[in-house]
Design a protein around this motif. Structure first.
Motif, PDB file in Angstrom:
ATOM      1  N   UNK A 100       0.827  -1.202   0.000  1.00  0.00           N
ATOM      2  CA  UNK A 100       0.000   0.000   0.000  1.00  0.00           C
ATOM      3  C   UNK A 100       0.855   1.244   0.000  1.00  0.00           C
ATOM      4  N   UNK A 101       0.688   2.072   1.015  1.00  0.00           N
ATOM      5  CA  UNK A 101       1.450   3.308   1.130  1.00  0.00           C
ATOM      6  C   UNK A 101       2.767   3.122   1.870  1.00  0.00           C
ATOM      7  N   UNK A 102       3.148   1.884   2.129  1.00  0.00           N
ATOM      8  CA  UNK A 102       4.354   1.612   2.903  1.00  0.00           C
ATOM      9  C   UNK A 102       5.360   0.823   2.053  1.00  0.00           C
ATOM     10  N   UNK A 103       6.592   1.305   2.036  1.00  0.00           N
ATOM     11  CA  UNK A 103       7.710   0.568   1.464  1.00  0.00           C
ATOM     12  C   UNK A 103       8.598   0.124   2.615  1.00  0.00           C
ATOM     13  N   UNK A 104       8.571  -1.158   2.896  1.00  0.00           N
ATOM     14  CA  UNK A 104       9.268  -1.715   4.055  1.00  0.00           C
ATOM     15  C   UNK A 104      10.520  -2.444   3.575  1.00  0.00           C
ATOM     16  N   UNK A 105      11.604  -2.244   4.284  1.00  0.00           N
ATOM     17  CA  UNK A 105      12.850  -2.941   3.960  1.00  0.00           C
ATOM     18  C   UNK A 105      13.456  -3.494   5.229  1.00  0.00           C
ATOM     19  N   UNK A 106      13.940  -4.722   5.159  1.00  0.00           N
ATOM     20  CA  UNK A 106      14.694  -5.279   6.274  1.00  0.00           C
ATOM     21  C   UNK A 106      15.784  -6.186   5.731  1.00  0.00           C
ATOM     22  N   UNK A 107      16.771  -6.455   6.556  1.00  0.00           N
ATOM     23  CA  UNK A 107      17.878  -7.292   6.116  1.00  0.00           C
ATOM     24  C   UNK A 107      19.058  -7.144   7.041  1.00  0.00           C
ATOM     25  N   UNK A 108      20.233  -7.496   6.546  1.00  0.00           N
ATOM     26  CA  UNK A 108      21.401  -7.417   7.395  1.00  0.00           C
ATOM     27  C   UNK A 108      22.669  -7.823   6.689  1.00  0.00           C
ATOM     28  N   UNK A 109      23.727  -7.816   7.458  1.00  0.00           N
ATOM     29  CA  UNK A 109      25.074  -8.058   6.970  1.00  0.00           C
ATOM     30  C   UNK A 109      25.838  -8.873   7.998  1.00  0.00           C
ATOM     31  N   UNK A 110      26.507  -9.920   7.529  1.00  0.00           N
ATOM     32  CA  UNK A 110      27.411 -10.684   8.386  1.00  0.00           C
ATOM     33  C   UNK A 110      28.750 -10.813   7.688  1.00  0.00           C
ATOM     34  N   UNK A 111      29.834 -10.622   8.453  1.00  0.00           N
ATOM     35  CA  UNK A 111      31.186 -10.808   7.919  1.00  0.00           C
ATOM     36  C   UNK A 111      32.071 -11.467   8.954  1.00  0.00           C
ATOM     37  N   UNK A 112      32.893 -12.394   8.498  1.00  0.00           N
ATOM     38  CA  UNK A 112      33.953 -12.963   9.335  1.00  0.00           C
ATOM     39  C   UNK A 112      35.293 -12.518   8.780  1.00  0.00           C
ATOM     40  N   UNK A 113      36.123 -11.927   9.648  1.00  0.00           N
ATOM     41  CA  UNK A 113      37.446 -11.447   9.264  1.00  0.00           C
ATOM     42  C   UNK A 113      38.522 -12.259   9.983  1.00  0.00           C
ATOM     43  N   UNK A 114      39.604 -12.491   9.283  1.00  0.00           N
ATOM     44  CA  UNK A 114      40.818 -13.046   9.875  1.00  0.00           C
ATOM     45  C   UNK A 114      41.976 -12.209   9.361  1.00  0.00           C
ATOM     46  N   UNK A 115      42.747 -11.640  10.265  1.00  0.00           N
ATOM     47  CA  UNK A 115      43.857 -10.794   9.839  1.00  0.00           C
ATOM     48  C   UNK A 115      45.072 -11.059  10.719  1.00  0.00           C
ATOM     49  N   UNK A 116      46.238 -10.746  10.185  1.00  0.00           N
ATOM     50  CA  UNK A 116      47.472 -10.880  10.957  1.00  0.00           C
ATOM     51  C   UNK A 116      48.394  -9.730  10.620  1.00  0.00           C
ATOM     52  N   UNK A 117      49.309  -9.434  11.530  1.00  0.00           N
ATOM     53  CA  UNK A 117      50.280  -8.365  11.334  1.00  0.00           C
ATOM     54  C   UNK A 117      51.595  -8.757  11.997  1.00  0.00           C
ATOM     55  N   UNK A 118      52.693  -8.617  11.236  1.00  0.00           N
ATOM     56  CA  UNK A 118      54.050  -8.789  11.739  1.00  0.00           C
ATOM     57  C   UNK A 118      54.764  -7.448  11.704  1.00  0.00           C
ATOM     58  N   UNK A 119      55.526  -7.125  12.728  1.00  0.00           N
ATOM     59  CA  UNK A 119      56.486  -6.025  12.672  1.00  0.00           C
ATOM     60  C   UNK A 119      57.880  -6.653  12.694  1.00  0.00           C
ATOM     61  N   UNK A 120      58.649  -6.407  11.609  1.00  0.00           N
ATOM     62  CA  UNK A 120      59.946  -7.035  11.470  1.00  0.00           C
ATOM     63  C   UNK A 120      61.007  -6.024  11.051  1.00  0.00           C
ATOM     64  N   UNK A 121      62.251  -6.363  11.381  1.00  0.00           N
ATOM     65  CA  UNK A 121      63.409  -5.561  11.002  1.00  0.00           C
ATOM     66  C   UNK A 121      64.407  -6.446  10.265  1.00  0.00           C
ATOM     67  N   UNK A 122      64.922  -5.903   9.150  1.00  0.00           N
ATOM     68  CA  UNK A 122      65.872  -6.620   8.316  1.00  0.00           C
ATOM     69  C   UNK A 122      67.148  -5.787   8.168  1.00  0.00           C
ATOM     70  N   UNK A 123      68.250  -6.486   7.906  1.00  0.00           N
ATOM     71  CA  UNK A 123      69.496  -5.788   7.592  1.00  0.00           C
ATOM     72  C   UNK A 123      69.420  -5.177   6.202  1.00  0.00           C
ATOM     73  N   UNK A 124      70.100  -4.041   6.039  1.00  0.00           N
ATOM     74  CA  UNK A 124      70.288  -3.456   4.711  1.00  0.00           C
ATOM     75  C   UNK A 124      71.785  -3.557   4.419  1.00  0.00           C
ATOM     76  N   UNK A 125      72.139  -4.603   3.707  1.00  0.00           N
ATOM     77  CA  UNK A 125      73.533  -4.985   3.512  1.00  0.00           C
ATOM     78  C   UNK A 125      74.272  -3.973   2.647  1.00  0.00           C
ATOM     79  N   UNK A 126      75.428  -3.509   3.139  1.00  0.00           N
ATOM     80  CA  UNK A 126      76.199  -2.519   2.407  1.00  0.00           C
ATOM     81  C   UNK A 126      76.693  -3.068   1.068  1.00  0.00           C
ATOM     82  N   UNK A 127      76.831  -4.387   0.961  1.00  0.00           N
ATOM     83  CA  UNK A 127      77.322  -4.994  -0.275  1.00  0.00           C
ATOM     84  C   UNK A 127      76.198  -5.495  -1.183  1.00  0.00           C
ATOM     85  N   UNK A 128      74.992  -5.562  -0.675  1.00  0.00           N
ATOM     86  CA  UNK A 128      73.869  -6.071  -1.470  1.00  0.00           C
ATOM     87  C   UNK A 128      72.579  -5.404  -1.010  1.00  0.00           C
ATOM     88  N   UNK A 129      72.438  -4.116  -1.275  1.00  0.00           N
ATOM     89  CA  UNK A 129      71.274  -3.380  -0.744  1.00  0.00           C
ATOM     90  C   UNK A 129      69.970  -3.845  -1.378  1.00  0.00           C
TER      91      UNK A 129
END
Length: 797
Positions: free
Chosen positions: A408-437
């Motif tokens: 009739x005079x009504x426009x009805x909307x319903x629904x939703x959203x589902x998400x599963x996340x998997x994430x990882x993070x490394x903080x690393x340090x490496x050499x910067x070789x003077x002979x092989x940069x």
């Protein structure tokens, strides 16, 4: 944790499919758009308005504006969709490259909210919060090739409550892909220009294959030299889209691949306490790569000692590989019922790299924790430099569903959203070789063994949102909208490698554990009144939250707090950031006689922003390199008031003048405490967000020719929380001239289009993005890219 994720997933599917009325907010009416109808996007088009620069959403209770994909490419072929909407009212987008591709130095503000406080989608699929070093999404320019964008829609006050986002406090930016063309053909475009830039775009459309089936495939190769140092920006992208339109059912499949490397830009540090004033610091801070011998010699030069915070690094870059895909179905079950569902998956593998001196920014103390009593220069390869990485992985998938009922005079909307996340993070340090940069175009982990793994974090997150809404057509000219949404976040971190004590500033150990937040009732109410056939009043009020960020490596995340105790206290006492947005305004569209017509929108808004989170660090510049656990605390609220006024004056179909004037004031409501000191931020402006904006676009076409001139004024911006430092406003110009040449029908090619684009025509030097992390005395600033010229030749077959 696996059983918890599975059980939550089952609960989410049950809620989305079987019990949507638990939910919350609905997607309000769809805006009138300037492109053909796209059922995937849920829009209805007005073909008469095709080609306009900005279009207002006539049925919306909110402020909605839009940019057509064709107009995007006039600004600059290959432009980031987020940079393209810089022409829309209330938007400030800045970056140090002309395309807007470099995510490390992007600054985006809309009505006082920054980029991590907005929502982003592609065809309704969530793209995350756009934090640099992202953990829950990817940028629009990686999710879609620029030339395949159909349109970008901005809800600058409050977005649809059904938007699949956990961060849309201050509105949403929705990017929509174009559908396959109905006629078989192909397009090849080649762009070349300043600083050895080139961009090759190819798209092949199948045309109508019968039975409502059509597809396209496309690819891009882009490469450009950074304008202030010898770094290469670019990579490869590919898109494919298939559509089956069976009348009552439309099926869509979309795939995107992106493999990009962007050389980062080092900001210039202004630190008044060290004598580094805006007039004394360098305009640019270029990297030393690829001249390695000069880089090694630089570390013993007087220039290095005198540089203070503005020393030069060897190189820095962001490397990102993404795979994104979705399957969508829109089914018209009856004249009164429509069902829409989208299944999606995204995988990201990325790394951020910086190779810099080992004697600055607190690094000797950090390295001595891992190598006590050792010669650090020898440990890190004898060059005087070390390479730091943040290595990312994201896997996420989900479903977005809506059901629309016309009763009739009504426009009805319903629904939703589902998400599963998997994430990882490394903080690393490496050499910067003077002979092989090493080089910025090779991932260190592929050829080197890390000397230090400072931390390794894994995070699992389940997001669930549901919504319901009713649009009640009280009269033929009056519609009232009411709805609400619910949002649930379940996040868990496991830190598999902890920083050694003393190596992570302010940290005892990164926290392990769970963080769960629930908001069951986030309401929206609005109304639209067609006062005359050409004039419409609208009003809307809406509550929203920004769920906590969930990364040990980026953003204002509780998972980056420096101790288990601090995390436990935070999770027990701190609430997510919350906003109430109130907006109203007038839309008009009138013919003025003869060839002239005008359309425009005036909107006024007020925002009460509560529970503002701030990461308080004793030295944000140092911690940007060494990392450290900031103190994350609730520092009160922000009160925002503003007005946007935009109009387009048309003189026939091919001449138009667009102008948008915006004023915004966003002020902190309270002081905050840092250690034992009170920081006087009450009634101070939010830094980084300008008060005045003005955008002008003049478009002219005659015969086979078209031209466009864009003017952009950005007002003064404060650069600290106490507003003791600021950067001046400025005006820039950009322009385009093009010609479309029809070819003989006997030829294979149908048309040839040539264009020339010029950015920053006046070659203005000014402050681009600001990096703000201090209450007083200090900020960092990125340079504005100089004038650049690009030429494009495009052939259609």
């Amino acid at each position: 944790m696996m059983y918890r994720s599975v059980s939550r997933g089952a609960l989410a599917v049950g809620l989305l499919l079987g019990a949507p009325t638990l939910a919350v907010a609905a997607t309000p009416e769809t805006p009138v758009v300037a492109v053909p109808a796209d059922p995937v996007a849920g829009t209805d088009a007005d073909p008469a308005e095709t080609g306009q620069i900005v279009v207002t959403g006539r049925r919306s209770t909110r402020s909605v504006t839009q940019l057509d994909g064709v107009e995007m490419q006039k600004i600059l072929p290959g432009i980031n969709p987020l940079k393209a909407i810089q022409t829309l009212p209330g938007v400030t987008f800045l970056t140090a490259d002309p395309w807007g591709n470099n995510e490390q130095n992007i600054s985006l503000f809309i009505h006082g909210f920054n980029q991590q406080q907005l929502g982003y989608t592609l065809d309704g699929i969530p793209l995350g919060d756009q934090n640099y070093g992202n953990y829950n999404g990817l940028s629009p320019q990686r999710a879609i090739i620029s030339e395949n964008v159909g349109r970008v829609t901005l809800a600058s006050g409050a977005g649809d409550l059904g938007t699949a986002s956990t961060s849309n406090l201050g509105g949403t930016i929705d990017t929509f892909s174009s559908d396959p063309k109905p006629v078989r053909g192909a397009t090849i475009a080649q762009t070349v220009g300043s600083y050895d830039s080139y961009r090759t775009f190819v798209r092949v459309d199948s045309g109508d294959l019968g039975g409502g089936n059509a597809f396209y495939v496309s690819g891009v190769r882009q490469d450009a030299r950074a304008w202030d140092f010898n770094g290469k920006q670019g990579g490869y992208q590919a898109n494919g889209k298939f559509v089956h339109d069976g009348g009552s059912v439309k099926l869509t499949g979309y795939f995107a691949y992106s493999d990009k490397t962007e050389p980062n830009e080092d900001a210039t540090v202004v630190n008044i306490s060290k004598g580094e004033t805006p007039g004394s610091v360098p305009y640019t801070r270029p990297f030393l790569y690829p001249n390695f011998k000069s880089a090694v010699a630089y570390l013993t030069s007087p220039q290095y000692t005198a540089a203070k915070d503005n020393y030069r690094n060897y190189y820095s870059d962001a490397q990102r590989t993404d795979y994104l895909g979705y399957l969508a179905m829109t089914a018209r079950l009856s004249d009164a019922v429509t069902y829409d569902a989208k299944l999606y998956y995204h995988h990201n593998d990325g790394v951020g790299v910086v190779a810099g001196p080992i004697t600055v920014a607190g690094l000797p103390q950090l390295f001595s924790v891992y190598y006590p009593g050792r010669n650090l220069a020898s440990v890190f390869g004898g060059s005087g430099f070390a390479t730091r990485t943040t290595e990312y992985r994201i896997d996420r998938g989900g479903i977005v569903q809506t059901m629309k009922l016309s009763l009739g005079n009504h426009d009805i909307e319903f629904g939703g959203w589902f998400e599963h996340q998997s994430s990882s993070a490394f903080r690393r340090w490496y050499a910067l070789d003077v002979n092989n940069p090493s080089t910025p175009y090779q991932r260190p982990r592929d050829t080197l063994t890390p000397l230090i793994t400072q931390y390794y974090s894994e995070v699992r997150v389940d997001e669930l949102q549901s919504h319901i809404q009713d649009a009640w057509h009280v009269l033929p000219t009056v519609t009232v909208l009411a709805g609400f949404k619910s949002t649930y976040q379940f996040a868990t971190q496991r830190v598999k490698v902890q920083p050694l004590p003393g190596s992570f500033a302010g940290s005892i150990a990164l926290p392990n554990g769970a963080l769960e937040t629930t908001k069951v009732f986030l309401p929206q109410v609005g109304a639209v009144w067609d006062v005359t056939p050409g004039d419409q009043l609208f009003a809307n009020a809406q509550k929203n939250i920004r769920q906590f960020q969930t990364s040990a490596a980026a953003g204002l995340s509780p998972f980056a707090l420096g101790s288990q105790g601090a995390f436990d206290l935070f999770s027990a006492t701190v609430q997510p950031e919350t906003s109430w947005t109130y907006e109203g305004g007038l839309r008009s569209h009138h013919r003025l006689g003869g060839i002239f017509s005008i359309e425009g929108q005036l909107s006024v808004y007020h925002v009460d922003f509560s529970n503002r989170l701030l990461g308080i660090s004793p030295n944000p510049i140092v911690n940007a390199i060494t990392s450290g656990a900031a103190i994350l605390q609730n520092v009160g609220g922000v009160k925002t008031n503003g007005v946007d006024f935009a109009f387009t004056l048309h003189a026939g179909p091919r001449v138009s003048l667009y102008n948008a004037l915006s004023y915004n004031t966003s002020k902190y409501k309270a002081d905050y405490v840092s250690g034992t000191a009170t920081v006087p931020t009450r009634d101070k402006n939010v830094p980084g967000s300008p008060d005045w904006l003005n955008k002008t676009v003049l478009s002219v076409g005659r015969g086979i020719f078209d031209a466009q001139l864009i003017g952009d004024y950005i007002g003064r911006r404060y650069a600290t929380y106490t507003n003791d430092l600021s950067v001046a406003g400025y005006f820039t110009l950009a322009g385009q001239v093009g010609a479309t040449i029809p070819l003989d029908q006997r030829m294979l090619a149908k048309a040839l289009h040539v264009s020339v684009n010029v950015t920053n025509i006046t070659d203005r030097k000014a402050a681009s993005s600001l990096s703000i992390g201090s209450a007083t005395n200090t900020y960092s600033v990125f340079p504005l890219a100089p004038r650049q010229v690009f030429g494009t030749v495009s052939v259609s077959f």
